[in-house]
Motif scaffolding. Sequence first.
Motif, short mmCIF file in Angstrom:
data_model
loop_
_atom_site.label_atom_id
_atom_site.label_comp_id
_atom_site.label_asym_id
_atom_site.label_seq_id
_atom_site.Cartn_x
_atom_site.Cartn_y
_atom_site.Cartn_z
N MET A 298 0.80 -1.07 0.16
CA MET A 298 0.06 -0.02 0.19
C MET A 298 0.89 0.93 0.10
SD MET A 298 -2.45 1.38 2.89
CE MET A 298 -1.79 0.62 4.35
N ARG B 131 -5.40 10.58 11.55
CA ARG B 131 -6.01 9.88 10.22
C ARG B 131 -5.09 10.49 9.07
NH1 ARG B 131 -9.78 6.27 10.19
NH2 ARG B 131 -10.77 6.73 7.87
N GLU C 282 -3.99 9.95 4.62
CA GLU C 282 -4.68 9.22 3.65
C GLU C 282 -3.46 8.05 3.42
OE1 GLU C 282 -7.42 9.77 1.96
OE2 GLU C 282 -7.84 11.30 3.31
N SER D 87 -5.85 4.39 -1.57
CA SER D 87 -7.29 4.51 -1.90
C SER D 87 -8.08 4.86 -0.43
CB SER D 87 -7.89 3.38 -2.71
OG SER D 87 -7.81 2.22 -2.01
N PHE D 88 -7.75 4.63 0.57
CA PHE D 88 -8.38 4.84 1.96
C PHE D 88 -7.48 5.37 3.03
CE2 PHE D 88 -6.69 0.71 1.57
CZ PHE D 88 -6.29 0.24 2.98
N PRO D 89 -8.21 6.00 3.97
CA PRO D 89 -7.52 6.53 5.01
C PRO D 89 -6.80 5.69 6.03
CG PRO D 89 -9.67 7.23 5.30
CD PRO D 89 -9.55 6.31 4.08
N ILE D 90 -5.80 5.84 6.83
CA ILE D 90 -5.25 4.86 7.63
C ILE D 90 -5.26 5.72 9.08
CG2 ILE D 90 -2.91 5.35 7.08
CD1 ILE D 90 -2.18 2.47 7.69
N THR D 91 -5.62 4.92 10.05
CA THR D 91 -5.66 5.49 11.39
C THR D 91 -4.12 5.27 12.03
OG1 THR D 91 -8.07 4.84 11.62
CG2 THR D 91 -6.62 5.48 13.90
#
Length: 117
Positions: A1, A35, A37, A40-44
Amino acid sequence: MKLSKPQGYKELEDVTDGFKGEIGRGPFDMFYKGRIEGGSFPITIAVKKLNQISKEADKEFTTEVNVIGQTHHKNLVGFIGFYKEEDQQLLVYEYMSNGTVADYLFSNMRPSWTERI
């Protein structure tokens, strides 16, 4: 990723909503949830902010960057990056949604012997 890492203090301040929402603390530090980016999706993430700049805190920061930054294992929290400038020292980790190791060792969350086996 592919992960878009925060690049500076201001960006880390933004992703933690101004360092609100404390999720833990130690003798020299506090952890905040954020959070960023990540593809394709945000990560905590969890941002560790060292509060006191002293020889001990500076030594802890350097040790964490050098040791944890080189440690990669599926059962350990991931180290994403760090920021250090003047009196600001921040470490960025993957967020552990199930709590910390300290939670399991020193609280009622500790699993029973049956669960451990």
